[in-house]
Write an enzyme that holds these catalytic residues in place. Structure first.
Site, PDB file in Angstrom:
ATOM      1  N   PRO A  93       2.734  13.167  58.196  1.00  0.00           N
ATOM      2  CA  PRO A  93       4.027  12.494  58.064  1.00  0.00           C
ATOM      3  C   PRO A  93       4.896  13.151  56.986  1.00  0.00           C
ATOM      4  CG  PRO A  93       2.208  11.034  57.399  1.00  0.00           C
ATOM      5  CD  PRO A  93       1.600  12.274  57.957  1.00  0.00           C
TER       6      PRO A  93
ATOM      7  N   GLY B  44       3.943  11.953  50.892  1.00  0.00           N
ATOM      8  CA  GLY B  44       3.004  12.234  49.802  1.00  0.00           C
ATOM      9  C   GLY B  44       1.759  12.971  50.251  1.00  0.00           C
ATOM     10  N   LEU B  45       1.758  13.483  51.481  1.00  0.00           N
ATOM     11  CA  LEU B  45       0.570  14.174  51.988  1.00  0.00           C
ATOM     12  C   LEU B  45       0.787  15.682  52.095  1.00  0.00           C
ATOM     13  CD1 LEU B  45      -0.642  11.620  54.705  1.00  0.00           C
ATOM     14  CD2 LEU B  45      -1.536  11.946  52.402  1.00  0.00           C
ATOM     15  N   GLY B  46       1.810  16.158  51.408  1.00  0.00           N
ATOM     16  CA  GLY B  46       1.989  17.609  51.327  1.00  0.00           C
ATOM     17  C   GLY B  46       2.522  18.247  52.596  1.00  0.00           C
ATOM     18  N   SER B  47       3.325  17.505  53.373  1.00  0.00           N
ATOM     19  CA  SER B  47       3.789  18.073  54.644  1.00  0.00           C
ATOM     20  C   SER B  47       4.628  19.331  54.429  1.00  0.00           C
ATOM     21  CB  SER B  47       4.582  17.039  55.447  1.00  0.00           C
ATOM     22  OG  SER B  47       5.757  16.699  54.763  1.00  0.00           O
TER      23      SER B  47
ATOM     24  N   ALA C  70       4.545  21.573  51.949  1.00  0.00           N
ATOM     25  CA  ALA C  70       3.711  22.725  51.573  1.00  0.00           C
ATOM     26  C   ALA C  70       2.892  23.197  52.767  1.00  0.00           C
ATOM     27  CB  ALA C  70       2.793  22.355  50.412  1.00  0.00           C
ATOM     28  N   ALA C  71       2.406  22.247  53.583  1.00  0.00           N
ATOM     29  CA  ALA C  71       1.597  22.625  54.748  1.00  0.00           C
ATOM     30  C   ALA C  71       2.442  23.421  55.740  1.00  0.00           C
ATOM     31  CB  ALA C  71       1.001  21.385  55.410  1.00  0.00           C
TER      32      ALA C  71
ATOM     33  N   ASP D  10       0.655  21.280  45.111  1.00  0.00           N
ATOM     34  CA  ASP D  10       0.671  21.111  46.578  1.00  0.00           C
ATOM     35  C   ASP D  10       0.399  22.432  47.289  1.00  0.00           C
ATOM     36  OD1 ASP D  10       1.350  18.484  46.153  1.00  0.00           O
ATOM     37  OD2 ASP D  10       2.965  18.470  47.644  1.00  0.00           O
TER      38      ASP D  10
HETATM   39  O1  PMV Z   1       5.194  15.766  47.355  1.00  0.00           O
HETATM   40  P1  PMV Z   1       4.113  14.768  47.086  1.00  0.00           P
HETATM   41  O2  PMV Z   1       4.521  13.381  47.344  1.00  0.00           O
HETATM   42  O3  PMV Z   1       2.834  15.187  47.706  1.00  0.00           O
HETATM   43  O4  PMV Z   1       3.871  14.755  45.496  1.00  0.00           O
HETATM   44  C1  PMV Z   1       3.753  15.867  44.711  1.00  0.00           C
HETATM   45  C2  PMV Z   1       3.070  15.566  43.434  1.00  0.00           C
HETATM   46  C3  PMV Z   1       3.923  15.396  42.192  1.00  0.00           C
HETATM   47  O5  PMV Z   1       3.023  15.481  41.094  1.00  0.00           O
HETATM   48  C4  PMV Z   1       4.599  14.043  42.174  1.00  0.00           C
HETATM   49  C5  PMV Z   1       4.979  16.479  42.078  1.00  0.00           C
HETATM   50  C6  PMV Z   1       4.439  17.856  41.786  1.00  0.00           C
HETATM   51  O6  PMV Z   1       5.216  18.806  41.945  1.00  0.00           O
HETATM   52  O7  PMV Z   1       3.288  18.006  41.362  1.00  0.00           O
END
Ligand code: PMV
Length: 316
Positions: free
Chosen positions: A99, A103-106, A108-109, A152
């Site tokens: 999703p 917050g699951l790194g979409s 970056a993935a 991430d």
């Molecule tokens: O993008 P998310 O929701 O997976 O969060 C990243 C993690 C944080 O620590 C909030 C931001 C970061 O750059 O590390």
């Protein structure tokens, strides 16, 4: 000659230390290998590049992409860093089970999947290390997120549990594994939030009261250190307790919200060893540490408490 390559990359959860990691404290993240982004590059007769990403609502030509378009930015950065003379003659199709803004790194993935496909298409995969892939994905993250810590792109590119500390000149990156994988229930609030905004809001609060926020970040860093030891020792009770403590500090930072708190509470009451929000917060996903015996009750409790989806995933 017709050519088609596919590459994928996993989602991730942050077990300990989100937000504090932006301020140089250690954090621990793990890949969620069953949720993946995929990128397919296929040669075409067209001189341009066709970008297709149904989940992002993208279908168009690279030459006409909006400034800041994430796929275009990933391709242009990859081209420039890998010294490819000209981009054209292929289509790039991106799909993802992860999703977006959850917050699951979409993000970056997707970046890592595209970079891997790009490397495969130009026959550079064998000579490019995961550190280089991670560094490229970090540059893309920086375009979108302002001040990303780098955790991430690291966990997604390394695809292993990672202890991460942002530092100069080189980040500290140590992969490690638990004696047995950790079983997590990942509960989706259904609410989406932009990492950039939440990270920006934490920064404003930190600027307003540095002493207090430095203390909060220190506490999260200590939890991450202790969490690494507990994971490596297979001490699940301690891992769970530390997750609970970490959640309380995230509440202090105001990055939780009532929906996340409800799911965290419900998981704990249903027998999870610990639970916390994971990622930027203010929506997105929470994680609960479970065992085979508590899997069904925790999953049901999360759904009853309003989770729109629950995934069970073994990490590490
Ligand atoms: O993008 P998310 O929701 O997976 O969060 C990243 C993690 C944080 O620590 C909030 C931001 C970061 O750059 O590390």
């Amino acid at each position: 000659m017709h050519k088609m390559v596919e590459a994928t990359a996993p989602g991730k959860v942050i077990l300990f230390g989100e937000h504090a990691v932006v301020y140089g404290r250690p954090a621990i993240a793990a890949p969620v290998t069953r949720l993946r982004a995929s990128a397919v590059i296929e040669s075409s007769g067209d001189a341009d590049v066709l970008l297709i990403a149904p989940d992002l609502g993208v279908r168009g030509r690279l030459s006409e992409a909006e400034p800041g378009d994430p796929l275009a930015a990933t391709l242009h950065l990859s081209q420039s860093r890998l010294a490819i003379p000209k981009l054209g003659g292929f289509s790039l199709t991106v799909t993802s089970d992860i999703p977006i803004a959850g917050g699951l790194g979409s993000g970056a993935a997707i970046s890592v999947a595209v970079i891997r496909a790009f490397l495969a298409y130009y026959d550079l995969a064998a000579t490019t290390g995961r550190d280089q892939i991670s560094a490229l994905a970090y540059e893309v993250e920086r375009l979108h997120h302002g001040t990303p810590s780098g955790i991430d792109n690291t966990v997604v590119a390394y695809e292993q549990m990672v202890y991460f500390k942002r530092q100069e000149p080189l980040d500290r990156i140590e992969v490690f594994s638990p004696p047995r994988p950790l079983r997590l229930a990942v509960g989706d609030t259904g609410l989406r939030s932009a990492t950039r905004d939440v990270v920006g809001d934490v920064r404003s609060q930190w600027l307003g009261d540095r002493t207090r926020f430095e203390q909060i970040f220190d506490a999260c860093g200590q939890i991450a250190e202790a969490g690494r030891g507990a994971i490596a020792a297979g001490d699940l009770a301690a891992v769970g307790r530390l997750m609970n403590e970490n959640h309380e500090w995230l509440v202090e930072m105001t990055v939780s919200n009532p929906r996340l708190d409800q799911l965290v509470e419900a998981a704990r009451r249903a027998g999870a060893l610990g639970a916390k929000l994971s990622g930027a917060g203010r929506g997105g996903n929470m994680i609960a540490l479970i065992e085979a015996e508590t899997q069904a009750t925790v999953t049901e409790a999360l759904l009853a408490a309003g989770a729109v989806r629950v995934w069970v995933s073994d990490v590490g």
